[in-house]
Design an enzyme around this catalytic site. Structure first.
Site, PDB file in Angstrom:
ATOM      1  N   TYR A  52       0.841  -1.210   0.000  1.00  0.00           N
ATOM      2  CA  TYR A  52       0.000   0.000   0.000  1.00  0.00           C
ATOM      3  C   TYR A  52       0.867   1.247   0.000  1.00  0.00           C
ATOM      4  O   TYR A  52       0.611   2.195  -0.735  1.00  0.00           O
ATOM      5  CB  TYR A  52      -0.915  -0.014   1.228  1.00  0.00           C
ATOM      6  CG  TYR A  52      -1.985   1.051   1.177  1.00  0.00           C
ATOM      7  CD1 TYR A  52      -3.260   0.751   0.682  1.00  0.00           C
ATOM      8  CD2 TYR A  52      -1.732   2.361   1.602  1.00  0.00           C
ATOM      9  CE1 TYR A  52      -4.240   1.721   0.612  1.00  0.00           C
ATOM     10  CE2 TYR A  52      -2.708   3.341   1.533  1.00  0.00           C
ATOM     11  CZ  TYR A  52      -3.965   3.016   1.037  1.00  0.00           C
ATOM     12  OH  TYR A  52      -4.928   3.979   0.973  1.00  0.00           O
ATOM     13  N   PHE A  99      -6.855  19.649 -24.963  1.00  0.00           N
ATOM     14  CA  PHE A  99      -7.501  18.358 -25.189  1.00  0.00           C
ATOM     15  C   PHE A  99      -8.894  18.395 -24.567  1.00  0.00           C
ATOM     16  O   PHE A  99      -9.149  19.180 -23.656  1.00  0.00           O
ATOM     17  CB  PHE A  99      -6.654  17.251 -24.553  1.00  0.00           C
ATOM     18  CG  PHE A  99      -7.226  15.884 -24.776  1.00  0.00           C
ATOM     19  CD1 PHE A  99      -7.332  15.367 -26.062  1.00  0.00           C
ATOM     20  CD2 PHE A  99      -7.688  15.118 -23.722  1.00  0.00           C
ATOM     21  CE1 PHE A  99      -7.877  14.109 -26.278  1.00  0.00           C
ATOM     22  CE2 PHE A  99      -8.229  13.854 -23.937  1.00  0.00           C
ATOM     23  CZ  PHE A  99      -8.322  13.350 -25.211  1.00  0.00           C
ATOM     24  N   ASP A 100      -9.831  17.544 -25.047  1.00  0.00           N
ATOM     25  CA  ASP A 100     -11.219  17.696 -24.585  1.00  0.00           C
ATOM     26  C   ASP A 100     -11.427  17.441 -23.090  1.00  0.00           C
ATOM     27  O   ASP A 100     -12.227  18.138 -22.469  1.00  0.00           O
ATOM     28  CB  ASP A 100     -12.233  16.949 -25.467  1.00  0.00           C
ATOM     29  CG  ASP A 100     -11.862  15.523 -25.768  1.00  0.00           C
ATOM     30  OD1 ASP A 100     -10.962  15.016 -25.085  1.00  0.00           O
ATOM     31  OD2 ASP A 100     -12.469  14.919 -26.663  1.00  0.00           O
ATOM     32  N   ASP A 146       0.797  19.457 -20.875  1.00  0.00           N
ATOM     33  CA  ASP A 146      -0.073  18.298 -20.985  1.00  0.00           C
ATOM     34  C   ASP A 146       0.785  17.347 -21.814  1.00  0.00           C
ATOM     35  O   ASP A 146       0.911  17.490 -23.024  1.00  0.00           O
ATOM     36  CB  ASP A 146      -1.380  18.674 -21.688  1.00  0.00           C
ATOM     37  CG  ASP A 146      -2.290  17.468 -21.863  1.00  0.00           C
ATOM     38  OD1 ASP A 146      -1.813  16.330 -21.701  1.00  0.00           O
ATOM     39  OD2 ASP A 146      -3.474  17.670 -22.187  1.00  0.00           O
ATOM     40  N   ALA A 197       1.089  14.051 -22.605  1.00  0.00           N
ATOM     41  CA  ALA A 197       0.748  12.698 -23.088  1.00  0.00           C
ATOM     42  C   ALA A 197       1.698  12.159 -24.157  1.00  0.00           C
ATOM     43  O   ALA A 197       2.088  11.000 -24.125  1.00  0.00           O
ATOM     44  CB  ALA A 197      -0.693  12.684 -23.602  1.00  0.00           C
ATOM     45  N   LYS A 231      -0.529   6.901 -23.442  1.00  0.00           N
ATOM     46  CA  LYS A 231       0.038   7.315 -24.737  1.00  0.00           C
ATOM     47  C   LYS A 231       1.530   6.950 -24.746  1.00  0.00           C
ATOM     48  O   LYS A 231       1.860   5.798 -24.875  1.00  0.00           O
ATOM     49  CB  LYS A 231      -0.186   8.812 -24.974  1.00  0.00           C
ATOM     50  CG  LYS A 231      -1.540   9.349 -24.501  1.00  0.00           C
ATOM     51  CD  LYS A 231      -2.719   8.864 -25.316  1.00  0.00           C
ATOM     52  CE  LYS A 231      -4.075   9.186 -24.674  1.00  0.00           C
ATOM     53  NZ  LYS A 231      -4.317  10.532 -24.237  1.00  0.00           N
ATOM     54  N   HIS A 245     -21.532  12.100 -28.937  1.00  0.00           N
ATOM     55  CA  HIS A 245     -20.870  11.242 -29.927  1.00  0.00           C
ATOM     56  C   HIS A 245     -20.623   9.820 -29.443  1.00  0.00           C
ATOM     57  O   HIS A 245     -20.517   8.907 -30.234  1.00  0.00           O
ATOM     58  CB  HIS A 245     -19.564  11.891 -30.406  1.00  0.00           C
ATOM     59  CG  HIS A 245     -18.595  12.190 -29.312  1.00  0.00           C
ATOM     60  ND1 HIS A 245     -18.780  13.237 -28.430  1.00  0.00           N
ATOM     61  CD2 HIS A 245     -17.455  11.577 -28.936  1.00  0.00           C
ATOM     62  CE1 HIS A 245     -17.772  13.244 -27.570  1.00  0.00           C
ATOM     63  NE2 HIS A 245     -16.961  12.251 -27.855  1.00  0.00           N
TER      64      HIS A 245
HETATM   65  C1  LIG Z   1      -5.548  11.255 -23.584  1.00  0.00           C
HETATM   66  C2  LIG Z   1      -5.213  12.634 -23.272  1.00  0.00           C
HETATM   67  C3  LIG Z   1      -5.591  13.213 -22.048  1.00  0.00           C
HETATM   68  C4  LIG Z   1      -6.448  12.492 -21.038  1.00  0.00           C
HETATM   69  O1  LIG Z   1      -5.842  11.345 -20.585  1.00  0.00           O
HETATM   70  P1  LIG Z   1      -6.660  10.047 -20.149  1.00  0.00           P
HETATM   71  O2  LIG Z   1      -5.570   9.086 -19.773  1.00  0.00           O
HETATM   72  O3  LIG Z   1      -7.467   9.586 -21.322  1.00  0.00           O
HETATM   73  O4  LIG Z   1      -7.515  10.422 -18.999  1.00  0.00           O
HETATM   74  C5  LIG Z   1      -5.214  14.512 -21.803  1.00  0.00           C
HETATM   75  N1  LIG Z   1      -4.506  15.219 -22.696  1.00  0.00           N
HETATM   76  C6  LIG Z   1      -4.122  14.692 -23.876  1.00  0.00           C
HETATM   77  C7  LIG Z   1      -3.324  15.514 -24.836  1.00  0.00           C
HETATM   78  C8  LIG Z   1      -4.467  13.404 -24.217  1.00  0.00           C
HETATM   79  O5  LIG Z   1      -4.114  12.898 -25.398  1.00  0.00           O
END
Ligand SMILES: *Cc1c(COP(=O)(O)O)cnc(C)c1O
Length: 458
Positions: A72, A124-125, A215, A217, A258, A450
């Site tokens: 843990y 990102f969304d 961000d 990813a 990613k 969507h």
């Molecule tokens: C996928 C993604 C996110 C969100 O990450 P999740 O692991 O799907 O929650 C945020 N920003 C970017 C640029 C992404 O491609």
């Protein structure tokens, strides 16, 4: 002659995928209400819905999973991850999270309040969702060139410094808790940000006293583009480019699904101790104790290993080379696509492709359905369905671009699969003049329609 790139791995485990008949696919997609999200994965032959969490683990990652320490607190797997984040990314503090949006939730809980502005390149969304959920505003300062799909520009993810400075000049510092640089810029098509732009944005933010976060990813893919397209870095190792990129920011949110090539996981890293303490409180509240953050020990270990593998030049060359290969195949068939191809996906311009389908009948969704029917390939619509209705007038919003996105999972498909996808699209392109009808909505959710929308043929 110069030797071509190849995959820096051989394949030890295979997962069979089944080809289906057009009749079967006609039936399945009708049963799914013409929503590709509603299909079962075994009804799909080649799945290009997303590159998120869909990559293949290496045998080193599987070995790390077996070594995963499920304690843990103070798990040895946590310390493996800490080593990479501290030493490779040069970030002194971090917490693991169950995925990228969870890292956003922690960071924004600590920083953002109602009425704030968060500028950056195209958010990102989920990032935008977490900002707007707090009644704050995401301000898109991407360079104008990014909106033109046919214009060649090496760094379409770049931030326009004038747009950014306008936000800084017109608002008090207290209203701008952070600036976000998304690398690569997913929303503009996996397009990279140059090191020079990262430097300039960082300097401008410093001048105005605004923290700047990645961000992150697809930071490794971004580093690869910097090496290939920015002369200063041609001789640099990816690892050194990555370290320099991170040196200009105050922290990062990461979706490890990613570029860390894992099926689940993420983290939030930062330099400021006070901020880390705030984040830690939210981490315990939302994710779990600081050394596991909503993940199993084995997930942390696989992530640590995947982060390192994701920064390997030969891997990146074959990964991004494969995406470019698909883009080139489509271009050779004359199919209109966004150029240059980004790091993780190819975007087909459905508006140019299906000119006889009215925009009211969902051109990109129609193309996505045609592609599924042709060869069992699943892509995703980035168009009117995704753009949703105007919250006030409830009218459909028609975005400037109607795109079909083909996202390529990491280390999962071969270039033969890519050639198959390209051939499917070429067949549709040949008969495009005869495709004149699209779809109408039968049922939709009030927001994020969507994912669950139900359609019927016109
Ligand atoms: C996928 C993604 C996110 C969100 O990450 P999740 O692991 O799907 O929650 C945020 N920003 C970017 C640029 C992404 O491609």
């Amino acid at each position: 002659m110069e030797l071509p790139y190849t995959e820096p791995y051989k394949i030890k485990v295979v997962e069979p995928v089944r080809r289906s008949s057009r009749n079967e696919r006609e039936k399945w997609i009708a049963e799914a209400g013409y929503s590709l999200f509603q299909l079962r994965s075994d009804q799909v032959f080649i799945d290009l819905l997303t590159d998120s969490g869909t990559g293949a683990l290496s045998h080193h990652q599987w070995a790390e999973m077996m070594l995963g320490d499920e304690s843990y607190a103070g798990s040895t797997s946590y310390f493996k991850l800490k080593e990479v984040i501290n030493n490779w990314l040069d970030m002194p503090y971090f917490v693991p999270t169950h995925q990228g949006r969870a890292a956003e939730n922690l960071l924004f809980s600590a920083l953002i309040k109602e009425g704030d502005l968060v500028p950056g390149n195209a958010h990102f969304d989920t990032t935008k969702g977490h900002i707007e959920f707090r009644r704050a505003f995401a301000v898109d300062c991407t360079i104008d060139e990014a909106g033109n799909t046919t214009l060649l520009h090496p760094f379409k993810g770049n931030i326009d410094l004038n747009k950014l400075e306008t936000v800084f000049k017109n608002n008090p510092k207290e209203k701008i808790p952070l600036c976000i640089i998304t690398v690569t810029c997913n929303t503009s098509g996996g397009q990279p940000v140059s090191m020079q732009n990262i430097r300039d944005v960082s300097a401008l933010c410093k001048q105005y006293g605004i923290p700047v976060f990645f961000d992150a990813a697809r930071f490794s893919e971004n580093a690869y583009f910097i090496k290939m397209r920015e002369e200063e870095f041609a001789q640099h190792r990816i690892k050194d480019i990555v370290r320099e990129m991170y040196s200009y920011v105050d922290g990062a949110t990461m979706s490890s699904k990613k570029d860390a090539i894992v099926n689940i996981g993420g983290f939030l890293a930062c330099r400021d101790k006070d901020l880390f303490e705030k984040i830690s409180m939210y981490c315990i509240l939302y994710e779990g104790y600081l050394t596991y953050g909503g993940l199993a020990g084995r997930d942390l270990a696989a992530m640590a290993q995947g982060l390192k593998e994701g920064m390997d030049f030969d891997y990146l060359e074959s990964r991004i080379g494969q995406v470019a290969h698909l883009g080139q195949q489509l271009a050779d068939y004359g199919i209109p696509c966004q150029i240059p191809t980004g790091g993780h996906a190819v975007f087909v311009d459905a508006k140019k492709f299906l000119q006889n389908v009215p925009k009211e009948q969902f051109q990109a969704q129609t193309l996505a359905i045609e592609l599924y029917l042709e060869g069992g390939v699943r892509g995703v619509e980035i168009g009117t369905l995704l753009a949703d209705r105007d919250p006030v007038t409830r009218k459909n919003r028609y975005p400037a671009l109607e795109l079909l996105r083909l996202a390529i999972p990491r280390r999962t498909y071969t270039n033969n699969h890519m050639d198959y996808v390209a051939a499917c699209l070429a067949n549709i392109y040949e008969k495009r003049d005869r495709i004149t009808k699209g779809f109408r909505i039968v049922k939709e959710a009030p927001i994020m329609r969507h994912f669950t929308v139900q359609l019927e043929r016109i």
